[in-house]
Design an enzyme around this catalytic site. Structure first.
Site, PDB file in Angstrom:
ATOM      1  N   HIS A  10     -13.782  -1.518  -0.951  1.00  0.00           N
ATOM      2  CA  HIS A  10     -13.026  -1.284  -0.272  1.00  0.00           C
ATOM      3  C   HIS A  10     -12.760  -1.444   0.889  1.00  0.00           C
ATOM      4  O   HIS A  10     -13.591  -1.205   2.157  1.00  0.00           O
ATOM      5  CB  HIS A  10     -13.107   0.151   0.379  1.00  0.00           C
ATOM      6  CG  HIS A  10     -11.526   0.915  -0.097  1.00  0.00           C
ATOM      7  ND1 HIS A  10     -10.221   1.636  -0.660  1.00  0.00           N
ATOM      8  CD2 HIS A  10     -10.236   1.540   1.378  1.00  0.00           C
ATOM      9  CE1 HIS A  10      -9.700   1.988  -0.317  1.00  0.00           C
ATOM     10  NE2 HIS A  10      -9.320   1.676   1.291  1.00  0.00           N
ATOM     11  N   LYS A  57      -8.453  -0.230  -9.281  1.00  0.00           N
ATOM     12  CA  LYS A  57      -9.297  -0.857  -7.931  1.00  0.00           C
ATOM     13  C   LYS A  57     -10.117  -0.439  -7.175  1.00  0.00           C
ATOM     14  O   LYS A  57      -9.742   0.906  -7.490  1.00  0.00           O
ATOM     15  CB  LYS A  57      -8.423  -1.745  -7.033  1.00  0.00           C
ATOM     16  CG  LYS A  57      -9.120  -1.642  -5.355  1.00  0.00           C
ATOM     17  CD  LYS A  57      -7.605  -2.145  -4.933  1.00  0.00           C
ATOM     18  CE  LYS A  57      -8.199  -2.886  -3.805  1.00  0.00           C
ATOM     19  NZ  LYS A  57      -9.168  -1.609  -2.916  1.00  0.00           N
ATOM     20  N   SER A  71       0.918  -1.376   0.158  1.00  0.00           N
ATOM     21  CA  SER A  71       0.017  -0.132   0.252  1.00  0.00           C
ATOM     22  C   SER A  71       0.542   1.017  -0.179  1.00  0.00           C
ATOM     23  O   SER A  71       1.986   1.781   0.840  1.00  0.00           O
ATOM     24  CB  SER A  71      -0.796  -0.306   1.158  1.00  0.00           C
ATOM     25  OG  SER A  71      -1.594   1.808   1.502  1.00  0.00           O
ATOM     26  N   TYR A  98      -2.472   5.788  -4.586  1.00  0.00           N
ATOM     27  CA  TYR A  98      -3.127   6.526  -4.306  1.00  0.00           C
ATOM     28  C   TYR A  98      -2.891   7.758  -5.275  1.00  0.00           C
ATOM     29  O   TYR A  98      -1.752   8.169  -5.041  1.00  0.00           O
ATOM     30  CB  TYR A  98      -4.192   6.795  -3.043  1.00  0.00           C
ATOM     31  CG  TYR A  98      -4.025   5.917  -2.118  1.00  0.00           C
ATOM     32  CD1 TYR A  98      -5.435   5.404  -2.340  1.00  0.00           C
ATOM     33  CD2 TYR A  98      -3.554   4.997  -0.905  1.00  0.00           C
ATOM     34  CE1 TYR A  98      -6.086   4.800  -1.150  1.00  0.00           C
ATOM     35  CE2 TYR A  98      -3.821   4.582  -0.243  1.00  0.00           C
ATOM     36  CZ  TYR A  98      -5.503   3.945  -0.292  1.00  0.00           C
ATOM     37  OH  TYR A  98      -6.113   3.217  -0.033  1.00  0.00           O
ATOM     38  N   THR A 124      -5.621   2.586  -6.863  1.00  0.00           N
ATOM     39  CA  THR A 124      -7.287   2.563  -5.699  1.00  0.00           C
ATOM     40  C   THR A 124      -7.850   3.803  -6.197  1.00  0.00           C
ATOM     41  O   THR A 124      -7.166   5.292  -6.198  1.00  0.00           O
ATOM     42  CB  THR A 124      -6.827   2.693  -4.470  1.00  0.00           C
ATOM     43  OG1 THR A 124      -6.439   1.997  -4.692  1.00  0.00           O
ATOM     44  CG2 THR A 124      -8.000   2.808  -4.113  1.00  0.00           C
TER      45      THR A 124
END
Length: 381
Positions: free
Chosen positions: A276, A252, A107, A130, A156
């Site tokens: 999520h 995603k 992540s 992100y 994402t």
């Protein structure tokens, strides 16, 4: 706990060993948590057809995800603050995934940095991105992922705004934890966790602190993140990131067939049907409920993956039967990590593999390439 037989056993052990604020961070959803609960519950109504007198020799779970060979069609999902479930958590989880032969996804909001994970693994892993307003930071983050030989970028799209998670607010979630009296009392009951944290220097967001402009420590990180998630994110940004990355791209956060078609138009290699983990829009359908319509809309044009609510190998098999080419597990491996570190992640994967293999055999199949809706009881999905 002398014998661990399923993911729930790992969850119970993690609950005892991980500080409350970090256990709750992993194990909670937004608002009423209705979508979080539905993610798990909706799998249970999907029933299998049991078959008999079928040759079940030489069974195999091997498959591919975005062209990468995998021991089974399961990947470790990107999860924030993984290194707060257990010291050096991202490194340990990546090592377990590598040895097992499944993808690990790091992540953006990890504790261990991209460089940390790359230095402690020998095979490429995936990196989740992100989109922040600071495009220079994003450019450098992509370059760092390239330098670390990441083999896929997981973009994402469902975190332009942050869903409210009541438990995080009540717990005063921070990394490392603030030394308030309730937190000190709770930490005093977790000596194994505390000892591990005292022995590692990795206690903050390794991909951000020292890399993003004006973020040099935890005191400046909170205000930076609250301002950086990009409300203006568009499909044009996705196209830019795909071109900038130049490698395998997985999108995603897809929960709607129209968005799935827009994702196909970007030239992405795969999409992940995901809400999520029930941590964003409470009241949205479960991922498994949304999966069939999305597969019907775009399944011949793009590889469709899913995550959300998977707690067993049987859930993996259900998702594959409804058209997913790959399934991601987040909370299950976090439970294993919090319970027993790298050994716990490995045990989580072994549990999933065993349940998937046996369930597939009971349905009369020898390999995952044979899995389709025919293994499900009509009317149950």
């Amino acid at each position: 706990m002398a014998v661990i037989t399923n993911i729930e056993d790992l969850r119970q052990l993690a609950r005892r060993r991980v500080p409350r604020m970090f256990y709750d961070y992993a194990d909670a959803g937004s608002w009423t948590e209705s979508t979080y609960r539905a993610n798990e519950a909706d799998f249970q109504s999907i029933k299998f057809r049991q078959r008999v007198a079928v040759n079940l020799e030489n069974r195999s779970l091997r498959s591919t995800m975005v062209g990468q060979s995998v021991a089974m069609p399961v990947a470790l999902a990107p999860t924030g603050l993984t290194g707060m479930q257990h010291a050096d958590g991202e490194i340990l989880a990546a090592q377990a995934a590598e040895k097992f032969g499944v993808p690990f996804t790091l992540s953006t909001m990890s504790i261990c940095s991209i460089e940390d994970v790359a230095a402690h693994t020998s095979q490429p892993f995936w990196f989740q991105l992100y989109v922040m307003k600071d495009r220079d930071f994003i450019n450098r983050l992509i370059d760092r992922a390239k330098a670390a030989r990441c083999s896929a970028l997981v973009l994402t799209l469902d975190l332009q705004v942050l869903g409210q998670r009541h438990k995080d607010i009540r717990n005063g979630l921070s990394a490392p934890p603030r030394l308030t009296l309730p937190n000190i009392l709770n930490l005093a009951t977790k000596p194994r966790w505390v000892l591990g944290m005292l022995q590692t220097p990795r206690r903050t967001f390794g991909n951000i602190v020292g890399h993003a402009s004006s973020v040099s420590d935890m005191s400046s990180l909170s205000s930076w993140t609250s301002q950086q998630f990009d409300l203006s994110l568009s499909w044009q940004d996705v196209a830019w990131i795909k071109q900038r990355w130049g490698g395998k791209l997985i999108i995603k956060g897809i929960m709607d067939a129209e968005d799935a078609k827009l994702a196909v138009a970007t030239g992405a290699d795969a999409i992940i049907v995901s809400n999520h983990g029930g941590r964003q829009l409470d009241g949205a359908p479960s991922s498994i409920a949304a999966l069939p319509a999305i597969v019907d809309a775009v399944g011949s044009e793009i590889e469709v993956h899913m995550d959300g609510g998977v707690r067993s190998g049987q859930d993996v098999l259900r998702a594959l039967a409804l058209g997913a080419r790959g399934v991601y597990i987040g909370r299950p491996f976090l439970y294993g990590l919090g319970a027993m570190g790298q050994q716990g992640v490995t045990q989580c994967l072994e549990i999933i593999r065993n349940e998937l293999d046996l369930s597939m055999a009971f349905c009369g199949l020898r390999n995952v390439a044979q899995v389709d809706k025919n293994i499900l009881l009509p009317g149950s999905y």
